[in-house]
Design an enzyme around this catalytic site. Structure first.
Site, PDB file in Angstrom:
ATOM      1  N   ASP A  72      -3.092 -17.349  -7.755  1.00  0.00           N
ATOM      2  CA  ASP A  72      -3.967 -16.245  -7.366  1.00  0.00           C
ATOM      3  C   ASP A  72      -4.137 -15.340  -8.588  1.00  0.00           C
ATOM      4  OD1 ASP A  72      -5.355 -14.231  -6.178  1.00  0.00           O
ATOM      5  OD2 ASP A  72      -3.955 -13.899  -4.529  1.00  0.00           O
ATOM      6  N   LYS A 109     -11.582  -6.208  -9.156  1.00  0.00           N
ATOM      7  CA  LYS A 109     -10.910  -5.156  -9.926  1.00  0.00           C
ATOM      8  C   LYS A 109     -11.436  -5.106 -11.354  1.00  0.00           C
ATOM      9  CE  LYS A 109      -8.137  -5.814  -6.421  1.00  0.00           C
ATOM     10  NZ  LYS A 109      -7.812  -5.147  -5.244  1.00  0.00           N
ATOM     11  N   TRP A 153       1.290 -10.319  -1.271  1.00  0.00           N
ATOM     12  CA  TRP A 153       0.179  -9.553  -0.691  1.00  0.00           C
ATOM     13  C   TRP A 153       0.165  -9.776   0.827  1.00  0.00           C
ATOM     14  CZ3 TRP A 153      -5.384 -11.579  -0.239  1.00  0.00           C
ATOM     15  CH2 TRP A 153      -6.263 -10.552   0.119  1.00  0.00           C
TER      16      TRP A 153
HETATM   17  C1  LMR Z   1      -4.969  -4.647  -2.171  1.00  0.00           C
HETATM   18  O1  LMR Z   1      -3.984  -5.378  -2.192  1.00  0.00           O
HETATM   19  O2  LMR Z   1      -4.917  -3.432  -1.927  1.00  0.00           O
HETATM   20  C2  LMR Z   1      -6.322  -5.217  -2.489  1.00  0.00           C
HETATM   21  O3  LMR Z   1      -6.182  -6.544  -2.837  1.00  0.00           O
HETATM   22  C3  LMR Z   1      -7.331  -4.968  -1.430  1.00  0.00           C
HETATM   23  C4  LMR Z   1      -7.126  -5.798  -0.198  1.00  0.00           C
HETATM   24  O4  LMR Z   1      -8.074  -6.475   0.198  1.00  0.00           O
HETATM   25  O5  LMR Z   1      -6.028  -5.774   0.384  1.00  0.00           O
END
Ligand code: LMR
Length: 394
Positions: free
Chosen positions: A209, A244, A128
């Site tokens: 996570d 989510k 992420w």
């Molecule tokens: C995402 O990856 O799109 C979500 O987790 C929202 C975010 O805060 O990035």
């Protein structure tokens, strides 16, 4: 003093939503940020959340501060969800409530920076986009370990295990519990066990996570790897998010749970986590956590929630099939069947940054720069336009 402040680039995910909002093209499609949308393109407030909200409204709770670590009831329901029925009362595990999963990660980062300042943070490649920024903001240094093999679009198990063997005592290793963001490629049970053994041997501290529980195969199924892991490592951190699976994005509901050796250590860790919270946001917001607690403590509401969660999961999986088939119908010659095997909200399409930019500029289709598509934003109405646009840029 502000003269020397340089403008920062927009956030690669949330910044995209702002650019999308300013786009005037009527046929625009937003598949950037990870928000679930129903078949009509709307992000619903779950029926069960509305029911819980009206109950809360009638019971008229007051607005005094919550305890620094959140309510004990919330901590208990979180632990039951993460570690399984009967885990709520385990004395060696503590939970602090956080503003979303990001808040939980930041508390973990601050805790690590205070107490293990030499810790290197290991993140999967890819991960992420916000992960490295959170740990770097706390003053920690990030490293990557191999995870995804782009050629086979599978987990690169061999290189993953070899990479984790490089970790040292005191390092922090972040793993995605399920629905890996951005690839949708998860760790299988045997590999979870192998990873746990390596980290236990090396003395590295795992941080899992857990942002998508229930979006992969089911609530319990998605926790399986984490629970295998828990049996094999002595200490563990878990960052939960309820954005989510309860659709509570803007209510910022999350939690950090920490498994320690015994009740005494748990109590010391909790006291230090409370300092991280108090010096950051003082104490957590109440509304979202009250909703989650109300729903999980009532058997009817809980089963209504499980039904709505299953509906979201099934719709996403249906859209995976439709996307793979739609691309073939639109003339794609490469094999896109991998889309149906990935888990959770996202599909790692393999589109390169130039193709992603052309999608946006020429077709008003917004996906994240890494090629990540939010499958949960695809609807029967935008499917054909999306497939035509992807085939045009391939
Ligand atoms: C995402 O990856 O799109 C979500 O987790 C929202 C975010 O805060 O990035």
């Amino acid at each position: 003093m502000f003269e020397r402040i340089q403008p920062a680039p927009p956030d690669p995910i949330l910044g995209l939503s702002a650019i999308f909002a300013a786009d005037n093209r009527a046929h625009k499609i937003n598949l950037g940020v990870g928000e679930y949308r129903d078949a009509t393109g709307v992000t619903p407030v779950l029926d069960v959340v509305r029911t819980a909200e009206s109950r809360l409204f009638e019971s008229a709770p007051n607005k005094v501060y919550l305890p620094i670590d959140g309510t004990p009831d919330y901590g208990r329901v979180v632990r039951e969800l993460v570690f399984g029925t009967g885990s709520g009362e385990q004395a060696n595990t503590v939970t602090v409530q956080s503003p979303g999963g990001t808040g939980a990660l930041r508390i973990a980062a601050d805790f690590a920076a205070r107490h293990f300042s030499q810790a290197r943070v290991w993140l999967p490649d890819p991960t992420w986009a916000n992960h490295p920024k959170i740990f770097e903001a706390a003053g920690l240094t990030c490293h990557s370990y191999p995870y995804y093999d782009a050629a086979s679009r599978q987990l690169d198990t061999e290189r993953l295990l070899a990479g984790l063997a490089e970790t040292q005592a005191g390092d922090l290793v972040l793993l995605h519990a399920c629905c890996h963001n951005p690839t949708g490629v998860d760790i299988d049970d045997d590999t979870w066990a192998a990873v746990a053994r390596i980290l236990a041997e090396r003395g590295a501290l795992p941080l899992i996570d857990f942002a998508y529980q229930g979006f992969g195969d089911g609530l319990e199924e998605d926790a399986k790897g984490l629970r295998i892991f828990r049996e094999l490592v002595p200490e563990l951190l878990v960052a939960s998010s309820f954005s989510k699976n309860f659709g509570l994005y803007q209510d910022r509901v999350g939690a950090l749970s920490v498994v320690t050796a015994d009740a005494e250590q748990a109590s010391s860790v909790l006291s230090q986590l409370k300092i991280c919270v108090r010096t950051s946001f003082s104490n957590p917001p109440a509304h979202g956590s009250a909703l989650v607690t109300t729903i999980l403590n009532d058997s009817d509401l809980r089963s209504a929630w499980l039904d709505e969660l299953a509906q979201m999961r099934d719709r996403i999986n249906g859209m995976r099939q439709s996307l793979a088939q739609g691309l073939v119908r639109s003339g794609a010659t490469q094999d896109f069947s991998f889309i149906t095997q990935q888990k959770g909200m996202f599909s790692f399409s393999g589109l390169n940054p130039q193709q992603v930019e052309r999608l946006r500029e020429e077709h008003a289709v917004y996906i994240v720069g890494s090629g990540r598509i939010n499958v949960a934003g695809i609807t029967p109405n935008n499917l054909e336009g999306l497939c035509t646009a992807i085939c045009a840029v391939l």
